[in-house]
Design a protein around this motif. Sequence first.
Motif, short mmCIF file in Angstrom:
data_model
loop_
_atom_site.label_atom_id
_atom_site.label_comp_id
_atom_site.label_asym_id
_atom_site.label_seq_id
_atom_site.Cartn_x
_atom_site.Cartn_y
_atom_site.Cartn_z
N TYR A 51 0.83 -1.20 0.00
CA TYR A 51 0.00 0.00 0.00
C TYR A 51 0.87 1.25 0.00
O TYR A 51 0.63 2.19 -0.76
N ASN A 95 1.27 4.15 -2.93
CA ASN A 95 1.11 5.58 -2.64
C ASN A 95 2.31 6.38 -3.13
O ASN A 95 2.14 7.48 -3.68
N LYS A 155 -4.50 3.48 -8.71
CA LYS A 155 -5.64 3.67 -7.80
C LYS A 155 -6.42 2.37 -7.64
O LYS A 155 -6.85 2.02 -6.54
N LEU A 156 -6.59 1.63 -8.75
CA LEU A 156 -7.27 0.33 -8.68
C LEU A 156 -6.48 -0.67 -7.83
O LEU A 156 -7.07 -1.40 -7.02
N GLU A 157 -5.16 -0.68 -8.00
CA GLU A 157 -4.31 -1.56 -7.19
C GLU A 157 -4.43 -1.22 -5.72
O GLU A 157 -4.51 -2.09 -4.86
N ARG A 158 -4.44 0.08 -5.42
CA ARG A 158 -4.54 0.52 -4.03
C ARG A 158 -5.87 0.09 -3.42
O ARG A 158 -5.91 -0.35 -2.27
N ILE A 159 -6.94 0.19 -4.16
CA ILE A 159 -8.24 -0.25 -3.68
C ILE A 159 -8.22 -1.75 -3.39
O ILE A 159 -8.72 -2.20 -2.35
N HIS A 160 -7.62 -2.51 -4.29
CA HIS A 160 -7.53 -3.97 -4.11
C HIS A 160 -6.74 -4.31 -2.84
O HIS A 160 -7.18 -5.15 -2.04
N ALA A 187 -6.19 -2.33 -0.25
CA ALA A 187 -6.94 -1.84 0.91
C ALA A 187 -8.04 -2.82 1.31
O ALA A 187 -8.26 -3.06 2.51
N ARG A 188 -8.70 -3.42 0.35
CA ARG A 188 -9.72 -4.42 0.66
C ARG A 188 -9.12 -5.64 1.32
O ARG A 188 -9.71 -6.20 2.25
N LYS A 189 -7.96 -6.06 0.86
CA LYS A 189 -7.28 -7.19 1.50
C LYS A 189 -6.91 -6.85 2.94
O LYS A 189 -7.05 -7.68 3.83
#
Length: 105
Positions: free
Chosen positions: A57, A61, A91-96, A98-100
């Motif tokens: 993460y 960033n 941004k998509l990678e970060r969302i993925h 963050a969900r994990k």
Amino acid sequence: MDSITAAWVNDYLDLYNYARSIGDSEWEKEIIASLKNKNLLAEYRRNMILRDLWKSYDMINRQLLEVFAELRSSAESNREETLQDRWFQLKLERIHVARKILSYQ
């Protein structure tokens, strides 16, 4: 046995061998109890996975900041489109990630 579990077991076995070599039977018993404790291993695995996810993460960033800086200084529209695509992917990678992270907490 995955690499996290193997590393944890190996570390505890090293401690056990050291406890035996110095003749600390009480410590030996504690180490054996820890090796048998499935909850302790599960907590260790969870912490290691979370640590790696937080590293990912943070890396994403940093990459977002780099892309943002390039976008601000980019004068070429062709380059700007590429940077915007990269921005969106990050941004998509970060969302993925963050969900994990949320699933492990």
